[in-house]
Design a protein around this motif. Sequence first.
Motif, PDB file in Angstrom:
ATOM      1  N   MET A 259      84.659-126.533 -11.667  1.00 41.26           N
ATOM      2  CA  MET A 259      85.749-127.172 -12.413  1.00 41.26           C
ATOM      3  C   MET A 259      87.022-126.340 -12.460  1.00 41.26           C
ATOM      4  O   MET A 259      88.117-126.864 -12.311  1.00 41.26           O
ATOM      5  CB  MET A 259      85.274-127.460 -13.839  1.00 41.26           C
ATOM      6  N   LEU A 260      86.890-125.019 -12.710  1.00 40.68           N
ATOM      7  CA  LEU A 260      88.060-124.162 -12.881  1.00 40.68           C
ATOM      8  C   LEU A 260      87.942-122.919 -12.014  1.00 40.68           C
ATOM      9  O   LEU A 260      86.856-122.356 -11.863  1.00 40.68           O
ATOM     10  CB  LEU A 260      88.213-123.741 -14.352  1.00 40.68           C
ATOM     11  N   PHE A 261      89.082-122.469 -11.493  1.00 40.30           N
ATOM     12  CA  PHE A 261      89.118-121.262 -10.665  1.00 40.30           C
ATOM     13  C   PHE A 261      89.340-120.057 -11.574  1.00 40.30           C
ATOM     14  O   PHE A 261      90.425-119.849 -12.109  1.00 40.30           O
ATOM     15  CB  PHE A 261      90.249-121.359  -9.636  1.00 40.30           C
ATOM     16  N   ILE A 262      88.291-119.265 -11.781  1.00 46.77           N
ATOM     17  CA  ILE A 262      88.323-118.139 -12.713  1.00 46.77           C
ATOM     18  C   ILE A 262      87.725-116.915 -12.034  1.00 46.77           C
ATOM     19  O   ILE A 262      86.648-116.995 -11.431  1.00 46.77           O
ATOM     20  CB  ILE A 262      87.531-118.463 -13.999  1.00 46.77           C
ATOM     21  N   ASP A 263      88.417-115.810 -12.129  1.00 49.99           N
ATOM     22  CA  ASP A 263      87.901-114.528 -11.616  1.00 49.99           C
ATOM     23  C   ASP A 263      87.463-114.640 -10.154  1.00 49.99           C
ATOM     24  O   ASP A 263      86.399-114.170  -9.766  1.00 49.99           O
ATOM     25  CB  ASP A 263      86.747-114.046 -12.495  1.00 49.99           C
ATOM     26  N   GLY A 264      88.307-115.300  -9.353  1.00 50.93           N
ATOM     27  CA  GLY A 264      88.093-115.323  -7.916  1.00 50.93           C
ATOM     28  C   GLY A 264      87.188-116.401  -7.362  1.00 50.93           C
ATOM     29  O   GLY A 264      86.903-116.404  -6.160  1.00 50.93           O
ATOM     30  N   ASP A 265      86.733-117.339  -8.184  1.00 54.93           N
ATOM     31  CA  ASP A 265      85.853-118.386  -7.660  1.00 54.93           C
ATOM     32  C   ASP A 265      85.944-119.624  -8.543  1.00 54.93           C
ATOM     33  O   ASP A 265      86.405-119.565  -9.685  1.00 54.93           O
ATOM     34  CB  ASP A 265      84.402-117.889  -7.613  1.00 54.93           C
TER      35      ASP A 265
ATOM     36  N   ILE B 155      83.283-124.797 -21.052  1.00 57.34           N
ATOM     37  CA  ILE B 155      82.586-123.516 -21.208  1.00 57.34           C
ATOM     38  C   ILE B 155      81.635-123.294 -20.041  1.00 57.34           C
ATOM     39  O   ILE B 155      80.846-124.186 -19.687  1.00 57.34           O
ATOM     40  CB  ILE B 155      81.796-123.511 -22.535  1.00 57.34           C
ATOM     41  N   GLN B 156      81.694-122.102 -19.456  1.00 51.27           N
ATOM     42  CA  GLN B 156      80.738-121.759 -18.410  1.00 51.27           C
ATOM     43  C   GLN B 156      79.329-121.680 -19.011  1.00 51.27           C
ATOM     44  O   GLN B 156      79.152-121.149 -20.115  1.00 51.27           O
ATOM     45  CB  GLN B 156      81.124-120.434 -17.761  1.00 51.27           C
ATOM     46  N   PRO B 157      78.332-122.201 -18.321  1.00 49.95           N
ATOM     47  CA  PRO B 157      76.980-122.291 -18.897  1.00 49.95           C
ATOM     48  C   PRO B 157      76.414-120.971 -19.396  1.00 49.95           C
ATOM     49  O   PRO B 157      75.653-120.951 -20.357  1.00 49.95           O
ATOM     50  CB  PRO B 157      76.151-122.855 -17.739  1.00 49.95           C
ATOM     51  N   GLY B 158      76.765-119.857 -18.784  1.00 50.03           N
ATOM     52  CA  GLY B 158      76.228-118.581 -19.212  1.00 50.03           C
ATOM     53  C   GLY B 158      76.915-117.957 -20.411  1.00 50.03           C
ATOM     54  O   GLY B 158      76.461-116.930 -20.922  1.00 50.03           O
ATOM     55  N   ASN B 159      77.980-118.576 -20.865  1.00 51.91           N
ATOM     56  CA  ASN B 159      78.745-118.016 -21.989  1.00 51.91           C
ATOM     57  C   ASN B 159      78.114-118.470 -23.304  1.00 51.91           C
ATOM     58  O   ASN B 159      78.589-119.382 -23.979  1.00 51.91           O
ATOM     59  CB  ASN B 159      80.206-118.448 -21.898  1.00 51.91           C
ATOM     60  N   THR B 160      77.025-117.829 -23.674  1.00 48.25           N
ATOM     61  CA  THR B 160      76.246-118.269 -24.840  1.00 48.25           C
ATOM     62  C   THR B 160      77.007-118.116 -26.153  1.00 48.25           C
ATOM     63  O   THR B 160      76.838-118.930 -27.060  1.00 48.25           O
ATOM     64  CB  THR B 160      74.925-117.492 -24.917  1.00 48.25           C
ATOM     65  N   ALA B 161      77.840-117.087 -26.266  1.00 52.97           N
ATOM     66  CA  ALA B 161      78.597-116.895 -27.504  1.00 52.97           C
ATOM     67  C   ALA B 161      79.589-118.027 -27.714  1.00 52.97           C
ATOM     68  O   ALA B 161      79.752-118.531 -28.834  1.00 52.97           O
ATOM     69  CB  ALA B 161      79.323-115.554 -27.474  1.00 52.97           C
ATOM     70  N   SER B 162      80.253-118.449 -26.637  1.00 51.25           N
ATOM     71  CA  SER B 162      81.210-119.545 -26.745  1.00 51.25           C
ATOM     72  C   SER B 162      80.508-120.860 -27.066  1.00 51.25           C
ATOM     73  O   SER B 162      80.996-121.661 -27.881  1.00 51.25           O
ATOM     74  CB  SER B 162      81.994-119.671 -25.440  1.00 51.25           C
ATOM     75  N   ARG B 163      79.364-121.082 -26.441  1.00 54.70           N
ATOM     76  CA  ARG B 163      78.610-122.304 -26.735  1.00 54.70           C
ATOM     77  C   ARG B 163      78.182-122.336 -28.193  1.00 54.70           C
ATOM     78  O   ARG B 163      78.267-123.370 -28.867  1.00 54.70           O
ATOM     79  CB  ARG B 163      77.379-122.407 -25.828  1.00 54.70           C
TER      80      ARG B 163
ATOM     81  N   TRP C  21      84.493-113.979 -18.618  1.00 52.75           N
ATOM     82  CA  TRP C  21      84.835-115.324 -19.084  1.00 52.75           C
ATOM     83  C   TRP C  21      86.327-115.512 -19.352  1.00 52.75           C
ATOM     84  O   TRP C  21      86.845-116.622 -19.216  1.00 52.75           O
ATOM     85  CB  TRP C  21      84.079-115.653 -20.382  1.00 52.75           C
ATOM     86  N   LEU C  22      86.992-114.468 -19.762  1.00 56.37           N
ATOM     87  CA  LEU C  22      88.308-114.618 -20.386  1.00 56.37           C
ATOM     88  C   LEU C  22      89.216-113.486 -19.939  1.00 56.37           C
ATOM     89  O   LEU C  22      88.784-112.329 -19.855  1.00 56.37           O
ATOM     90  CB  LEU C  22      88.112-114.562 -21.910  1.00 56.37           C
ATOM     91  N   PHE C  23      90.498-113.804 -19.684  1.00 48.29           N
ATOM     92  CA  PHE C  23      91.443-112.794 -19.210  1.00 48.29           C
ATOM     93  C   PHE C  23      92.787-112.959 -19.923  1.00 48.29           C
ATOM     94  O   PHE C  23      93.784-113.359 -19.320  1.00 48.29           O
ATOM     95  CB  PHE C  23      91.616-112.894 -17.687  1.00 48.29           C
ATOM     96  N   PRO C  24      92.835-112.654 -21.215  1.00 53.25           N
ATOM     97  CA  PRO C  24      94.111-112.750 -21.934  1.00 53.25           C
ATOM     98  C   PRO C  24      95.091-111.688 -21.428  1.00 53.25           C
ATOM     99  O   PRO C  24      94.680-110.685 -20.837  1.00 53.25           O
ATOM    100  CB  PRO C  24      93.725-112.496 -23.391  1.00 53.25           C
TER     101      PRO C  24
END
Length: 204
Positions: free
Chosen positions: A160-166, A135-143, A42-45
Amino acid sequence: MSDDLGQYLAVGDRVGLRPFTPGDAEEFTAAARESRALHAPWLFPPATPEAYHSYARLLIDDPARAGFLVCEQRDGRIAGFVNINNIVHGAFRSGALGYGAFAHAAGRGLLGEGLVLVLAHAFGPLGLHRLEANIQPGNTASRALVMRAGFRLEGFSPAMLFIDGDWRDHERWAITAPPTAPAPSPAAAPAVTPTATPARGQRL
């Protein structure tokens, strides 16, 4: 840990908010590396000092961004971060949130406490009216985090957003200022053009 903890902008029961500084590079990136398993996919700080300095410089210098470190009051250790990106003033007075807890602080409610402080700061001194979290639908902690803070689900945006190659689908969650929040004067809220989304499409 940074030697210069700076002045907290706001404090809660266990955490305080302060701005990013160049001196936080070592602690922040070490925590990011230790938290890779927690954050992926989900996240790449930023996980290197070079990446951190570029990232932090935008949050420090760009008027369309505001970055906040969530720190434990007991020892000043960075527990996570909450950033407001794409800030627009004028009639819109809105921003897009990015956030993350580090592994040593996950599951302890520290980021949630920090998010509440950021909301108060955004709807108070920053003069914003609306904040959005995508928030990506599978990110239950963020939701769960934004639901506890009072966000509402406003819609769904495919690819909506280009993240981790897609291109990733996202739910749009948002919260608006309470009716008692004062409206800033026009002089305090100049129009700002939204900036591009951070590198790799991730709202950090």
